[in-house]
Design a protein around this motif. Sequence first.
Motif, PDB file in Angstrom:
ATOM      1  N   GLU A   6       0.828  -1.188   0.000  1.00 43.69           N
ATOM      2  CA  GLU A   6       0.000   0.000   0.000  1.00 43.69           C
ATOM      3  C   GLU A   6       0.874   1.255   0.000  1.00 43.69           C
ATOM      4  O   GLU A   6       1.952   1.276   0.596  1.00 43.69           O
ATOM      5  CB  GLU A   6      -0.893   0.038   1.250  1.00 43.69           C
ATOM      6  N   PHE A   7       0.425   2.276  -0.678  1.00 47.97           N
ATOM      7  CA  PHE A   7       1.050   3.584  -0.578  1.00 47.97           C
ATOM      8  C   PHE A   7      -0.053   4.622  -0.667  1.00 47.97           C
ATOM      9  O   PHE A   7      -1.179   4.327  -1.085  1.00 47.97           O
ATOM     10  CB  PHE A   7       2.118   3.795  -1.667  1.00 47.97           C
ATOM     11  N   TYR A   8       0.241   5.835  -0.245  1.00 51.89           N
ATOM     12  CA  TYR A   8      -0.787   6.868  -0.166  1.00 51.89           C
ATOM     13  C   TYR A   8      -0.278   8.157  -0.809  1.00 51.89           C
ATOM     14  O   TYR A   8       0.867   8.552  -0.634  1.00 51.89           O
ATOM     15  CB  TYR A   8      -1.139   7.148   1.305  1.00 51.89           C
ATOM     16  N   ALA A   9      -1.135   8.806  -1.562  1.00 54.64           N
ATOM     17  CA  ALA A   9      -0.824  10.105  -2.162  1.00 54.64           C
ATOM     18  C   ALA A   9      -1.635  11.170  -1.438  1.00 54.64           C
ATOM     19  O   ALA A   9      -2.859  11.051  -1.310  1.00 54.64           O
ATOM     20  CB  ALA A   9      -1.158  10.108  -3.651  1.00 54.64           C
ATOM     21  N   SER A  10      -0.958  12.208  -0.949  1.00 49.43           N
ATOM     22  CA  SER A  10      -1.626  13.227  -0.147  1.00 49.43           C
ATOM     23  C   SER A  10      -1.251  14.620  -0.628  1.00 49.43           C
ATOM     24  O   SER A  10      -0.186  14.827  -1.211  1.00 49.43           O
ATOM     25  CB  SER A  10      -1.210  13.074   1.323  1.00 49.43           C
ATOM     26  N   MET A  11      -2.139  15.568  -0.414  1.00 42.09           N
ATOM     27  CA  MET A  11      -1.836  16.973  -0.659  1.00 42.09           C
ATOM     28  C   MET A  11      -1.445  17.601   0.675  1.00 42.09           C
ATOM     29  O   MET A  11      -2.254  17.648   1.604  1.00 42.09           O
ATOM     30  CB  MET A  11      -3.057  17.709  -1.226  1.00 42.09           C
ATOM     31  N   LEU A  62       6.887  14.888  -3.574  1.00 41.79           N
ATOM     32  CA  LEU A  62       7.898  14.329  -2.684  1.00 41.79           C
ATOM     33  C   LEU A  62       7.552  12.866  -2.430  1.00 41.79           C
ATOM     34  O   LEU A  62       6.379  12.486  -2.441  1.00 41.79           O
ATOM     35  CB  LEU A  62       7.927  15.080  -1.350  1.00 41.79           C
ATOM     36  N   THR A  63       8.567  12.064  -2.197  1.00 34.97           N
ATOM     37  CA  THR A  63       8.344  10.660  -1.847  1.00 34.97           C
ATOM     38  C   THR A  63       8.957  10.414  -0.488  1.00 34.97           C
ATOM     39  O   THR A  63      10.127  10.757  -0.258  1.00 34.97           O
ATOM     40  CB  THR A  63       8.981   9.722  -2.890  1.00 34.97           C
ATOM     41  N   ALA A  64       8.181   9.848   0.426  1.00 38.91           N
ATOM     42  CA  ALA A  64       8.643   9.678   1.800  1.00 38.91           C
ATOM     43  C   ALA A  64       8.279   8.307   2.361  1.00 38.91           C
ATOM     44  O   ALA A  64       7.277   7.709   1.979  1.00 38.91           O
ATOM     45  CB  ALA A  64       8.045  10.764   2.697  1.00 38.91           C
ATOM     46  N   SER A  65       9.121   7.832   3.253  1.00 46.13           N
ATOM     47  CA  SER A  65       8.832   6.615   4.007  1.00 46.13           C
ATOM     48  C   SER A  65       8.481   7.013   5.438  1.00 46.13           C
ATOM     49  O   SER A  65       9.075   7.937   5.993  1.00 46.13           O
ATOM     50  CB  SER A  65      10.051   5.683   4.022  1.00 46.13           C
ATOM     51  N   VAL A  66       7.504   6.313   6.000  1.00 41.20           N
ATOM     52  CA  VAL A  66       7.038   6.620   7.351  1.00 41.20           C
ATOM     53  C   VAL A  66       7.385   5.472   8.280  1.00 41.20           C
ATOM     54  O   VAL A  66       6.928   4.333   8.082  1.00 41.20           O
ATOM     55  CB  VAL A  66       5.518   6.867   7.373  1.00 41.20           C
ATOM     56  N   ASP A  67       8.210   5.762   9.277  1.00 43.61           N
ATOM     57  CA  ASP A  67       8.574   4.764  10.279  1.00 43.61           C
ATOM     58  C   ASP A  67       7.619   4.931  11.457  1.00 43.61           C
ATOM     59  O   ASP A  67       7.889   5.657  12.406  1.00 43.61           O
ATOM     60  CB  ASP A  67      10.021   4.978  10.714  1.00 43.61           C
ATOM     61  N   GLY A  68       6.457   4.309  11.332  1.00 41.28           N
ATOM     62  CA  GLY A  68       5.422   4.413  12.357  1.00 41.28           C
ATOM     63  C   GLY A  68       4.119   3.860  11.813  1.00 41.28           C
ATOM     64  O   GLY A  68       4.026   3.475  10.640  1.00 41.28           O
ATOM     65  N   ASP A  69       3.116   3.816  12.651  1.00 42.23           N
ATOM     66  CA  ASP A  69       1.829   3.278  12.230  1.00 42.23           C
ATOM     67  C   ASP A  69       1.115   4.257  11.297  1.00 42.23           C
ATOM     68  O   ASP A  69       1.131   5.477  11.512  1.00 42.23           O
ATOM     69  CB  ASP A  69       0.939   3.009  13.450  1.00 42.23           C
ATOM     70  N   MET A  70       0.490   3.713  10.264  1.00 44.64           N
ATOM     71  CA  MET A  70      -0.334   4.517   9.365  1.00 44.64           C
ATOM     72  C   MET A  70      -1.712   3.875   9.312  1.00 44.64           C
ATOM     73  O   MET A  70      -1.845   2.706   8.977  1.00 44.64           O
ATOM     74  CB  MET A  70       0.276   4.582   7.965  1.00 44.64           C
ATOM     75  N   LEU A  87      -5.614   9.861   6.148  1.00 48.07           N
ATOM     76  CA  LEU A  87      -4.484   9.059   6.608  1.00 48.07           C
ATOM     77  C   LEU A  87      -4.027   9.596   7.956  1.00 48.07           C
ATOM     78  O   LEU A  87      -3.686  10.771   8.086  1.00 48.07           O
ATOM     79  CB  LEU A  87      -3.344   9.129   5.587  1.00 48.07           C
ATOM     80  N   ARG A  88      -4.015   8.729   8.955  1.00 49.33           N
ATOM     81  CA  ARG A  88      -3.623   9.137  10.308  1.00 49.33           C
ATOM     82  C   ARG A  88      -2.237   8.588  10.619  1.00 49.33           C
ATOM     83  O   ARG A  88      -2.003   7.383  10.527  1.00 49.33           O
ATOM     84  CB  ARG A  88      -4.630   8.620  11.337  1.00 49.33           C
ATOM     85  N   ILE A  89      -1.326   9.523  10.958  1.00 49.34           N
ATOM     86  CA  ILE A  89       0.051   9.152  11.290  1.00 49.34           C
ATOM     87  C   ILE A  89       0.413   9.815  12.604  1.00 49.34           C
ATOM     88  O   ILE A  89       0.242  11.031  12.756  1.00 49.34           O
ATOM     89  CB  ILE A  89       1.032   9.625  10.185  1.00 49.34           C
ATOM     90  N   PRO A  90       0.875   9.092  13.603  1.00 49.71           N
ATOM     91  CA  PRO A  90       1.225   9.710  14.887  1.00 49.71           C
ATOM     92  C   PRO A  90       2.371  10.700  14.728  1.00 49.71           C
ATOM     93  O   PRO A  90       3.268  10.516  13.896  1.00 49.71           O
ATOM     94  CB  PRO A  90       1.633   8.510  15.764  1.00 49.71           C
ATOM     95  N   MET A  91       2.347  11.769  15.504  1.00 51.12           N
ATOM     96  CA  MET A  91       3.343  12.824  15.377  1.00 51.12           C
ATOM     97  C   MET A  91       4.741  12.376  15.799  1.00 51.12           C
ATOM     98  O   MET A  91       5.729  13.032  15.496  1.00 51.12           O
ATOM     99  CB  MET A  91       2.933  14.048  16.205  1.00 51.12           C
ATOM    100  N   PHE A 126       3.407   8.650   0.308  1.00 50.17           N
ATOM    101  CA  PHE A 126       3.876   8.012   1.530  1.00 50.17           C
ATOM    102  C   PHE A 126       3.959   6.494   1.349  1.00 50.17           C
ATOM    103  O   PHE A 126       3.000   5.855   0.907  1.00 50.17           O
ATOM    104  CB  PHE A 126       2.919   8.305   2.695  1.00 50.17           C
ATOM    105  N   PHE A 127       5.093   5.934   1.717  1.00 46.72           N
ATOM    106  CA  PHE A 127       5.271   4.485   1.801  1.00 46.72           C
ATOM    107  C   PHE A 127       5.544   4.126   3.249  1.00 46.72           C
ATOM    108  O   PHE A 127       6.036   4.948   4.024  1.00 46.72           O
ATOM    109  CB  PHE A 127       6.462   4.023   0.943  1.00 46.72           C
ATOM    110  N   HIS A 128       5.253   2.892   3.605  1.00 41.79           N
ATOM    111  CA  HIS A 128       5.570   2.448   4.960  1.00 41.79           C
ATOM    112  C   HIS A 128       7.035   2.050   5.022  1.00 41.79           C
ATOM    113  O   HIS A 128       7.536   1.324   4.167  1.00 41.79           O
ATOM    114  CB  HIS A 128       4.694   1.254   5.383  1.00 41.79           C
ATOM    115  N   ASP A 129       7.723   2.565   6.037  1.00 43.01           N
ATOM    116  CA  ASP A 129       9.152   2.295   6.190  1.00 43.01           C
ATOM    117  C   ASP A 129       9.341   0.893   6.754  1.00 43.01           C
ATOM    118  O   ASP A 129       8.918   0.604   7.872  1.00 43.01           O
ATOM    119  CB  ASP A 129       9.764   3.338   7.141  1.00 43.01           C
ATOM    120  N   THR A 130      10.000   0.035   5.986  1.00 38.16           N
ATOM    121  CA  THR A 130      10.249  -1.336   6.452  1.00 38.16           C
ATOM    122  C   THR A 130      11.720  -1.563   6.771  1.00 38.16           C
ATOM    123  O   THR A 130      12.184  -2.702   6.814  1.00 38.16           O
ATOM    124  CB  THR A 130       9.783  -2.356   5.397  1.00 38.16           C
TER     125      THR A 130
END
Length: 349
Positions: A6-11, A62-70, A87-91, A126-130
């Motif tokens: 899964e990946f997410y595109a956001s404004m 921009l392309t980013a990886s998120v090290d956390g829960d999405m 999309l909810r991502i903890p701060m 956004f991609f999930h950081d693995t």
Amino acid sequence: MQAGREFYASMCPLRLIPKIFLFDEDDLSAELRAQRVLNKGRLPALARYILDNPEDYVFSALTASVDGDMVFDSQGAEGAAHRTGQLRIPMDARFLINDGQHRRAAIELALKENPDLGDETIAVVFFHDTGLARSQQMFADLNRHAVRPARSIGVLYDHRDLNAQITRTLTERSAVFKGFVEMEKSTLSARSRKLFTLSALYFGNQSLLQGLALKQEEAGRLAQSFWEAMDAALPEWAMVRDKQLSAQEMRRDFIHSHGIALHALGRIGNSLLRESTKTTVWKKRLAPLKHVDWSRANADWEGRAIVGGRVSKSHQNVTLTVNYLRKHLGLELSPEEQRVEDAYLRGEA
């Protein structure tokens, strides 16, 4: 979904970009990073691009990886509604930019000068950081097939750059260039029927008009007049137009249609135009160019315009070519040109 993930595109509002995407890996060794070191020298030009073109700047995502829960809350159970939502991502999650770190830094700089830009948005994928290995692979994959477009097509499509506009106009209006300029590629194949590349003419005009306080139309007329004067001093150009000589033969046997020659001639012209823009004055000063031997067989070009049998476009070789032409015209060398000339004569060039 992409490659089963899964990946997410956001404004994302620009004002949040510097706060969310931090870059603090400059001190880490390359094997512990997933990005190149930020080149801060690129940032002022990127930021100025945004600030100078507030109504028509363009930045890709921009392309980013998120090290956390999405957690994704969709708007519906199926169709487009299922793919749209929040999309909810903890701060306390860590965001790593895989592609676009210089755009991020430029946005931060631009916001300091114009905070009103903060309400505009940029796309973020956004991609999930693995893990580090996956992030490093993403960086490699995203840049693996990136190819910088040829300079000529950049000039062809640039409608902001006044010099690009003047250069394109020359290719349309001047008999010297019409039909003989390669508009897309920055190199000519051995069989090409063109004499010049658009990028070579662009840099020739840039060196010709540098520092001259002229309006666009006046600069365009002056450039056309100058190159047509060069055409009169370089008979082989006209021989190609008259089909007495093929473009392939001309490029093979002479160097005066190559980028280094256009650049050098532009610099010579600039020196004369700084003294006087009166056509009768600078044309008379350029008259001795008719006696320059531009053939590759001329041993004087070796080490100046030709290195190891090939035409070289390095800054040093352009300067050495300018020096050679200045001597033919009886013009003095600048201190920098004299330094390069002295090094060449000592055999250090």
